[in-house]
Design a protein around this motif. Structure first.
Motif, short mmCIF file in Angstrom:
data_model
loop_
_atom_site.label_atom_id
_atom_site.label_comp_id
_atom_site.label_asym_id
_atom_site.label_seq_id
_atom_site.Cartn_x
_atom_site.Cartn_y
_atom_site.Cartn_z
N VAL A 21 0.54 -1.27 -0.10
CA VAL A 21 0.02 -0.10 -0.05
C VAL A 21 0.90 1.55 0.12
CG1 VAL A 21 -1.83 1.18 1.26
CG2 VAL A 21 -2.11 -1.21 1.17
N GLN A 22 1.99 1.13 0.60
CA GLN A 22 3.02 2.24 0.57
C GLN A 22 3.78 2.41 -0.61
OE1 GLN A 22 5.52 1.28 4.06
NE2 GLN A 22 3.68 1.97 5.45
N HIS A 23 3.53 1.68 -1.81
CA HIS A 23 4.28 1.67 -3.03
C HIS A 23 5.90 1.58 -2.66
CE1 HIS A 23 0.51 2.78 -4.68
NE2 HIS A 23 0.34 3.73 -4.02
N LYS A 24 6.29 0.59 -1.91
CA LYS A 24 7.47 0.32 -1.51
C LYS A 24 7.95 -1.09 -1.50
CE LYS A 24 10.68 1.97 1.92
NZ LYS A 24 10.82 2.32 3.33
N LYS A 25 8.97 -1.47 -2.07
CA LYS A 25 9.40 -3.03 -2.32
C LYS A 25 10.48 -3.33 -1.14
CE LYS A 25 10.04 -6.89 -4.10
NZ LYS A 25 9.08 -8.05 -4.06
N VAL A 26 10.45 -4.20 -0.35
CA VAL A 26 11.40 -4.48 0.76
C VAL A 26 11.78 -5.86 0.50
CG1 VAL A 26 11.74 -4.72 3.17
CG2 VAL A 26 10.48 -2.85 2.24
N ILE A 27 13.22 -5.85 0.35
CA ILE A 27 13.80 -7.29 0.39
C ILE A 27 14.59 -7.49 1.44
CG2 ILE A 27 15.30 -8.84 -1.05
CD1 ILE A 27 14.55 -7.26 -3.56
N LEU A 28 14.42 -8.68 2.12
CA LEU A 28 15.02 -9.28 3.19
C LEU A 28 16.33 -10.36 2.86
CD1 LEU A 28 12.53 -9.74 5.83
CD2 LEU A 28 14.09 -7.83 5.62
N ARG A 29 17.47 -9.96 3.25
CA ARG A 29 18.57 -11.07 2.82
C ARG A 29 19.40 -11.35 4.13
NH1 ARG A 29 21.81 -12.08 -1.95
NH2 ARG A 29 23.73 -12.54 -1.59
N HIS A 30 19.56 -12.66 4.58
CA HIS A 30 20.10 -12.90 5.68
C HIS A 30 21.77 -12.75 5.39
CE1 HIS A 30 21.34 -15.16 9.17
NE2 HIS A 30 20.28 -15.10 9.59
N LEU A 31 22.36 -12.20 6.43
CA LEU A 31 23.77 -11.71 6.66
C LEU A 31 24.57 -13.11 6.32
CD1 LEU A 31 23.83 -9.51 9.69
CD2 LEU A 31 23.89 -8.98 7.13
N TRP A 32 24.10 -14.46 6.47
CA TRP A 32 24.95 -15.38 6.03
C TRP A 32 24.98 -15.66 4.57
CZ3 TRP A 32 22.80 -19.44 10.17
CH2 TRP A 32 23.11 -19.28 11.17
N HIS A 33 24.03 -15.05 3.78
CA HIS A 33 23.99 -15.22 2.21
C HIS A 33 25.03 -13.86 1.68
CE1 HIS A 33 20.20 -17.15 3.04
NE2 HIS A 33 21.06 -18.16 2.46
N ILE A 34 25.38 -12.99 2.51
CA ILE A 34 26.17 -11.87 2.09
C ILE A 34 27.72 -12.45 2.22
CG2 ILE A 34 27.01 -9.59 2.41
CD1 ILE A 34 24.16 -9.17 3.38
N ARG A 35 28.41 -12.46 1.06
CA ARG A 35 29.71 -12.62 1.10
C ARG A 35 30.84 -11.65 1.26
NH1 ARG A 35 29.76 -16.02 -4.47
NH2 ARG A 35 27.91 -17.34 -3.91
N PHE A 36 31.73 -11.76 2.22
CA PHE A 36 32.61 -10.60 2.66
C PHE A 36 34.03 -10.97 2.18
CE2 PHE A 36 29.25 -10.09 5.86
CZ PHE A 36 28.91 -8.77 5.54
#
Length: 67
Positions: A52-67
């Protein structure tokens, strides 16, 4: 539908706009949010989000982020 850009740590929507990281939840998910002003006028809005707020939110777990 949304592609993750590992180099810039952002998602790219089908309209080539960025979803930037906004915060990290207690559960360890990083939230990526779109700019609702840009999304409001986007022709792909209905395919992208039902928000309803015209906003897309995506959640990504920190374990899936490569450092």
């Amino acid at each position: 539908m949304h592609n993750y850009d590992e180099y810039y740590d952002q998602y790219i929507c089908p309209n080539d706009e960025s979803l930037l990281p906004s915060r990290v939840t207690r559960e360890g998910y990083r939230m990526y949010s779109s700019n609702k002003v840009k999304c409001t006028s986007c022709s792909l809005l209905e395919k992208c989000t039902q928000s309803v707020q015209h906003k897309k939110v995506i959640l990504r777990h920190l374990w899936h982020i490569r450092f």
